[in-house]
Motif scaffolding. Structure first.
Motif, PDB file in Angstrom:
ATOM      1  N   GLY A   1       0.833  -1.194   0.000  1.00  0.00           N
ATOM      2  CA  GLY A   1       0.000   0.000   0.000  1.00  0.00           C
ATOM      3  C   GLY A   1       0.870   1.246   0.000  1.00  0.00           C
ATOM      4  N   TYR A   2       0.297   2.361   0.443  1.00  0.00           N
ATOM      5  CA  TYR A   2       1.086   3.598   0.476  1.00  0.00           C
ATOM      6  C   TYR A   2       0.458   4.568   1.473  1.00  0.00           C
TER       7      TYR A   2
ATOM      8  N   CYS B   1      -2.697   6.791   0.907  1.00  0.00           N
ATOM      9  CA  CYS B   1      -3.928   6.070   0.575  1.00  0.00           C
ATOM     10  C   CYS B   1      -5.089   6.615   1.413  1.00  0.00           C
TER      11      CYS B   1
ATOM     12  N   ILE C   1      -8.289   2.300   1.967  1.00  0.00           N
ATOM     13  CA  ILE C   1      -7.975   0.877   2.124  1.00  0.00           C
ATOM     14  C   ILE C   1      -6.796   0.651   3.075  1.00  0.00           C
ATOM     15  N   CYS C   2      -5.723   1.389   2.863  1.00  0.00           N
ATOM     16  CA  CYS C   2      -4.527   1.150   3.682  1.00  0.00           C
ATOM     17  C   CYS C   2      -4.735   1.471   5.157  1.00  0.00           C
TER      18      CYS C   2
ATOM     19  N   HIS D   1      -3.981  -0.208  -6.119  1.00  0.00           N
ATOM     20  CA  HIS D   1      -3.126  -1.339  -5.751  1.00  0.00           C
ATOM     21  C   HIS D   1      -3.929  -2.517  -5.233  1.00  0.00           C
TER      22      HIS D   1
END
Ligand SMILES: [Cu+2]
Length: 192
Positions: free
Chosen positions: A66-67, A70, A73-74, A158
Motif C-alpha cells: 500500500g502507500y 492512501c 484501504i490502507c 493497488h
C-alpha cells in the motif's frame, strides 16, 4: 470519486483472490505451490534497517502492499492488522507484519515511520528504490498503478490483499480480516 476508486480496488482484490484460489486448486498438494507468490526482496524498514526475506525465516508473516497517502484501504487494513497484532499478545513478537509501499517516491523510511506511529508498533513499513520495490511487487504478483490527480498529485491503485506466509516464506492464503481480531489472531497462531 474516492468510493468508486475503493470499489475498483476491492473489485480487483476479489478478482485476484479468485485467481489465487483457482490456481491453488490446480496445484498438486505435494508442495509445488512454493513458487507462486512471495520470494526474495531487499528493502529497508522505517528505521532505515535493511530487511530481506531471509530475515523472516522461522516465523509466519503477513504482507500488505500500500502507500501512506492512501485515502481508505490502507489505513483501514493497518488498523485491522493492529487489532490482530494486539490480540496476539506476546506471540506478535514471533510473527511479522509487513507494509510494503508501492509509492517509494513519497514513502521514505521517515514518512513510513511517521505514518506507522498511528498503528501497532509490530508493523514494519518497507521501502526501497523503485527497482527493489518493483521486484517485491513482482514477487508477490501485486497490481500497482499510478493514477494522476489534479495539481500534479497522484494516487496509487493497488492490490488490497493481505498475504499470509508460513515460516518458510511460502504463501498460505489471503489473510481474512473480515472476521473478529480474535479469530484472525488464532488463524495466524496456527502457523507459529
Ligand atoms: Cu491503499
Amino acid at each position: 470519486m474516492v468510493p468508486m476508486l475503493v470499489a475498483f480496488v476491492c473489485g480487483l482484490a476479489l478478482v485476484f483472490a479468485a485467481i489465487v484460489y483457482m490456481s491453488g486448486r490446480s496445484i498438486s498438494p505435494i508442495g509445488s505451490a512454493t513458487a507462486a507468490i512471495g520470494g526474495p526482496f531487499h528493502l529497508v524498514d522505517q528505521n532505515g534497517t535493511a530487511v530481506t526475506d531471509r530475515d523472516l525465516k522461522g516465523r509466519p508473516f503477513l504482507v500488505f502492499f500500500g502507500y501512506t497517502h492512501c485515502p481508505d484501504i490502507c489505513p483501514t487494513t493497518l488498523f485491522e492488522l493492529s487489532q490482530v497484532l494486539q490480540k496476539l499478545g506476546k506471540d506478535a513478537d514471533r510473527t511479522a507484519a509487513l507494509f510494503i509501499t508501492v509509492d517509494p517516491a513519497r514513502d521514505t523510511p521517515a514518512a513510513l515511520k511517521d505514518y506507522l506511529s498511528n498503528f501497532d508498533p509490530h508493523l514494519r513499513g518497507l521501502t526501497g528504490d523503485q527497482t527493489a520495490i518493483d521486484a517485491a511487487i513482482k514477487a508477490y504478483r501485486v497490481y500497482a498503478k499510478k493514477i494522476p490527480l489534479d495539481h500534479g498529485d497522484y494516487s496509487m491503485d493497488h492490490t488490497a490483499i493481505v498475504y499470509l506466509m508460513d515460516k518458510e516464506g511460502r504463501f498460505v492464503a489471503p489473510f481474512n480480516l473480515k472476521q473478529t481480531p480474535e479469530r484472525a489472531a488464532a488463524q495466524l497462531r496456527r502457523y507459529l
